[in-house]
Design a protein around this motif. Structure first.
Motif, PDB file in Angstrom:
ATOM      1  N   PRO A  22      19.094   3.198 -79.514  1.00 29.30           N
ATOM      2  CA  PRO A  22      19.215   3.042 -78.228  1.00 29.30           C
ATOM      3  C   PRO A  22      20.959   3.723 -77.965  1.00 29.30           C
ATOM      4  O   PRO A  22      21.870   3.620 -78.843  1.00 29.30           O
ATOM      5  CB  PRO A  22      19.710   1.276 -78.545  1.00 29.30           C
ATOM      6  N   GLN A  23      20.996   3.927 -76.827  1.00 27.95           N
ATOM      7  CA  GLN A  23      22.319   5.215 -76.907  1.00 27.95           C
ATOM      8  C   GLN A  23      22.316   4.080 -75.529  1.00 27.95           C
ATOM      9  O   GLN A  23      22.227   3.684 -74.552  1.00 27.95           O
ATOM     10  CB  GLN A  23      21.579   6.593 -76.260  1.00 27.95           C
ATOM     11  N   GLN A  24      24.267   4.232 -75.048  1.00 28.29           N
ATOM     12  CA  GLN A  24      24.879   3.533 -74.134  1.00 28.29           C
ATOM     13  C   GLN A  24      24.689   4.357 -73.771  1.00 28.29           C
ATOM     14  O   GLN A  24      25.851   5.830 -73.604  1.00 28.29           O
ATOM     15  CB  GLN A  24      26.082   3.478 -74.934  1.00 28.29           C
ATOM     16  N   ILE A  25      25.088   4.542 -71.957  1.00 27.90           N
ATOM     17  CA  ILE A  25      25.057   5.869 -71.365  1.00 27.90           C
ATOM     18  C   ILE A  25      26.075   5.050 -70.726  1.00 27.90           C
ATOM     19  O   ILE A  25      26.617   4.146 -69.789  1.00 27.90           O
ATOM     20  CB  ILE A  25      23.833   5.644 -70.386  1.00 27.90           C
ATOM     21  N   PRO A  26      26.847   6.517 -70.337  1.00 31.98           N
ATOM     22  CA  PRO A  26      27.857   6.376 -69.507  1.00 31.98           C
ATOM     23  C   PRO A  26      28.127   6.030 -67.955  1.00 31.98           C
ATOM     24  O   PRO A  26      27.282   7.126 -67.774  1.00 31.98           O
ATOM     25  CB  PRO A  26      28.817   7.427 -70.527  1.00 31.98           C
ATOM     26  N   ARG A  27      29.142   5.167 -67.531  1.00 33.96           N
ATOM     27  CA  ARG A  27      28.883   5.069 -66.406  1.00 33.96           C
ATOM     28  C   ARG A  27      29.586   4.839 -65.766  1.00 33.96           C
ATOM     29  O   ARG A  27      30.277   4.255 -64.740  1.00 33.96           O
ATOM     30  CB  ARG A  27      28.189   3.474 -66.161  1.00 33.96           C
ATOM     31  N   ASP A  28      30.835   6.266 -66.221  1.00 34.54           N
ATOM     32  CA  ASP A  28      31.950   6.312 -65.544  1.00 34.54           C
ATOM     33  C   ASP A  28      32.357   7.048 -64.595  1.00 34.54           C
ATOM     34  O   ASP A  28      33.425   7.603 -64.061  1.00 34.54           O
ATOM     35  CB  ASP A  28      33.095   7.263 -66.694  1.00 34.54           C
ATOM     36  N   TYR A  29      31.273   7.339 -63.650  1.00 32.21           N
ATOM     37  CA  TYR A  29      31.261   8.248 -62.539  1.00 32.21           C
ATOM     38  C   TYR A  29      31.776   7.754 -61.172  1.00 32.21           C
ATOM     39  O   TYR A  29      32.384   6.579 -61.405  1.00 32.21           O
ATOM     40  CB  TYR A  29      30.179   8.263 -62.154  1.00 32.21           C
ATOM     41  N   ARG A  30      32.537   7.867 -59.891  1.00 27.96           N
ATOM     42  CA  ARG A  30      33.373   7.729 -59.238  1.00 27.96           C
ATOM     43  C   ARG A  30      31.606   6.727 -58.150  1.00 27.96           C
ATOM     44  O   ARG A  30      31.854   6.922 -57.923  1.00 27.96           O
ATOM     45  CB  ARG A  30      33.330   8.720 -58.249  1.00 27.96           C
ATOM     46  N   THR A  31      33.029   5.697 -58.046  1.00 28.59           N
ATOM     47  CA  THR A  31      32.413   4.739 -56.697  1.00 28.59           C
ATOM     48  C   THR A  31      32.935   4.644 -56.220  1.00 28.59           C
ATOM     49  O   THR A  31      34.635   4.333 -56.517  1.00 28.59           O
ATOM     50  CB  THR A  31      31.523   3.812 -57.896  1.00 28.59           C
ATOM     51  N   GLY A  32      32.772   3.490 -55.528  1.00 30.33           N
ATOM     52  CA  GLY A  32      33.745   2.627 -54.162  1.00 30.33           C
ATOM     53  C   GLY A  32      34.587   4.034 -53.283  1.00 30.33           C
ATOM     54  O   GLY A  32      35.057   3.219 -52.885  1.00 30.33           O
ATOM     55  N   ARG A  33      33.826   5.357 -53.374  1.00 24.61           N
ATOM     56  CA  ARG A  33      34.310   6.235 -51.908  1.00 24.61           C
ATOM     57  C   ARG A  33      33.780   5.526 -50.979  1.00 24.61           C
ATOM     58  O   ARG A  33      32.750   5.186 -50.291  1.00 24.61           O
ATOM     59  CB  ARG A  33      34.279   7.237 -52.868  1.00 24.61           C
ATOM     60  N   THR A  34      35.178   5.421 -49.561  1.00 25.42           N
ATOM     61  CA  THR A  34      34.806   5.103 -48.148  1.00 25.42           C
ATOM     62  C   THR A  34      35.403   6.099 -47.506  1.00 25.42           C
ATOM     63  O   THR A  34      36.090   7.615 -48.592  1.00 25.42           O
ATOM     64  CB  THR A  34      35.836   3.559 -47.668  1.00 25.42           C
ATOM     65  N   MET A  35      34.658   6.038 -45.727  1.00 20.92           N
ATOM     66  CA  MET A  35      36.006   7.295 -45.261  1.00 20.92           C
ATOM     67  C   MET A  35      35.261   6.609 -43.840  1.00 20.92           C
ATOM     68  O   MET A  35      34.505   5.849 -43.442  1.00 20.92           O
ATOM     69  CB  MET A  35      34.698   8.126 -45.256  1.00 20.92           C
ATOM     70  N   PRO A  36      36.142   6.921 -43.230  1.00 20.31           N
ATOM     71  CA  PRO A  36      36.150   6.383 -41.404  1.00 20.31           C
ATOM     72  C   PRO A  36      34.630   6.829 -40.682  1.00 20.31           C
ATOM     73  O   PRO A  36      34.526   8.070 -41.513  1.00 20.31           O
ATOM     74  CB  PRO A  36      37.513   6.403 -40.927  1.00 20.31           C
ATOM     75  N   ASP A  37      34.220   5.992 -39.772  1.00 19.03           N
ATOM     76  CA  ASP A  37      33.155   6.316 -39.770  1.00 19.03           C
ATOM     77  C   ASP A  37      32.301   7.341 -39.065  1.00 19.03           C
ATOM     78  O   ASP A  37      31.535   7.884 -38.903  1.00 19.03           O
ATOM     79  CB  ASP A  37      32.569   4.874 -38.323  1.00 19.03           C
ATOM     80  N   ASP A  38      34.107   8.080 -38.422  1.00 15.46           N
ATOM     81  CA  ASP A  38      33.279   9.251 -37.976  1.00 15.46           C
ATOM     82  C   ASP A  38      33.225  10.644 -38.803  1.00 15.46           C
ATOM     83  O   ASP A  38      32.641  11.144 -38.356  1.00 15.46           O
ATOM     84  CB  ASP A  38      34.444   9.182 -36.870  1.00 15.46           C
ATOM     85  N   GLU A  39      33.705  10.235 -39.915  1.00 16.60           N
ATOM     86  CA  GLU A  39      33.729  11.564 -40.633  1.00 16.60           C
ATOM     87  C   GLU A  39      32.662  11.467 -41.991  1.00 16.60           C
ATOM     88  O   GLU A  39      32.131  12.485 -42.197  1.00 16.60           O
ATOM     89  CB  GLU A  39      35.031  10.903 -41.749  1.00 16.60           C
ATOM     90  N   ARG A  40      31.838  10.276 -42.122  1.00 20.40           N
ATOM     91  CA  ARG A  40      30.745  10.359 -42.555  1.00 20.40           C
ATOM     92  C   ARG A  40      29.599  10.408 -41.709  1.00 20.40           C
ATOM     93  O   ARG A  40      28.554  11.231 -42.528  1.00 20.40           O
ATOM     94  CB  ARG A  40      30.600   8.862 -43.129  1.00 20.40           C
TER      95      ARG A  40
END
Length: 207
Positions: A22-40
Motif C-alpha cells: 500500500p502506498q500513501q498518495i499525496p494530496r497536496d495539489y491546489r484546492t479551494g480556488r475561487t474566481m468572480p463569476d464573470d472571470e469564471r
C-alpha cells in the motif's frame, strides 16, 4: 491451458513473488480556488470555443426562449430529454419532445435530432462538463448517440479547476466528462469528429 489462463497464472505468480505494498498518495495539489463569476464564465467560454463548441448565454428567465431558438436554428424537430429534466425548459418548443427511458435501445437514440440535458459541475480551467447520470442528465447513451447535445450549465455549477470540480462529484455515480464535441485524429493527424459521441455540442450558460 488457454492463453487467458496462462496470462492470469503469470500475474498470480508475479503478485506472490512481489506482493503489492500500500502506498500513501499525496494530496497536496491546489484546492479551494475561487474566481468572480464573470472571470469564471469568460475562462470557460474561452476553453469551450477553442474546443469548437457553440456557446449561448442567458439568464433563468430567458432559458426556455434560448433553448427553443437553439433547437430551431439547428432544425431539430425530434428532441430527446432525460426523465427528470424541467419540462418548462422546452415549453416553447413546438417539435416532438421524447422522454428517454432505459427501455429504449441505444441504437434507436440515433433517430433523435438532438438531446437536451442539464449538468452537474463544469471546470472552467479545462472547459470540461461533468454529467453524473442524475435524473436531469439521463443515462450515458442519451448524450453519446445523438449527433447534437445541448447542455445547460448554471454559473453556480462552474468551478475554477479540476480539484474543485471533482470535490462536488459523488464517486459512486457514473461520471461522463465532456470537453467539446467528440473528436479524435487518425494516423495522419486528420481531425475526425463524431467517433465517440455527438459531433455538435451547444452549451447554454445560465447566469
Amino acid at each position: 491451458m488457454s492463453s487467458r489462463e496462462t496470462i492470469l497464472s503469470r500475474i498470480r505468480d508475479a503478485q506472490t513473488l512481489a506482493p503489492p505494498v500500500p502506498q500513501q498518495i499525496p494530496r497536496d495539489y491546489r484546492t479551494g480556488r475561487t474566481m468572480p463569476d464573470d472571470e469564471r464564465i469568460e475562462l470557460l467560454v474561452d476553453r469551450l470555443v477553442d474546443y469548437k463548441a457553440h456557446v449561448h448565454r442567458c439568464d433563468p428567465t430567458t432559458l426556455a426562449e434560448t433553448l427553443t431558438r437553439v433547437l430551431d436554428d439547428l432544425g431539430a424537430r425530434r428532441v430527446g430529454v432525460p426523465a427528470g429534466l424541467d419540462e418548462s425548459w422546452l415549453g416553447g418548443f413546438d417539435g416532438d419532445v421524447v422522454v428517454d427511458s432505459a427501455d429504449v435501445p441505444a441504437p434507436q437514440l440515433s433517430e433523435l435530432d438532438a438531446v437536451v440535458t442539464s449538468s452537474t459541475v463544469t471546470c472552467a480551467e479545462t472547459g470540461t462538463i461533468f454529467l453524473d447520470g442524475s435524473p436531469d442528465q439521463g443515462r450515458r447513451a442519451l448524450t453519446l448517440v445523438p449527433d447534437v447535445h445541448v447542455c445547460v450549465v448554471s454559473v453556480e455549477s462552474i468551478e475554477v479547476g479540476v480539484p474543485e470540480s471533482l470535490s462536488r462529484l459523488v464517486p459512486e455515480r457514473p461520471t461522463t466528462m465532456i470537453s467539446g464535441p467528440s473528436a479524435t485524429s487518425d494516423i495522419e493527424l486528420e481531425r475526425v469528429e463524431g467517433v465517440h459521441g455527438p459531433r455538435n455540442l451547444h452549451v447554454v450558460v445560465v447566469r
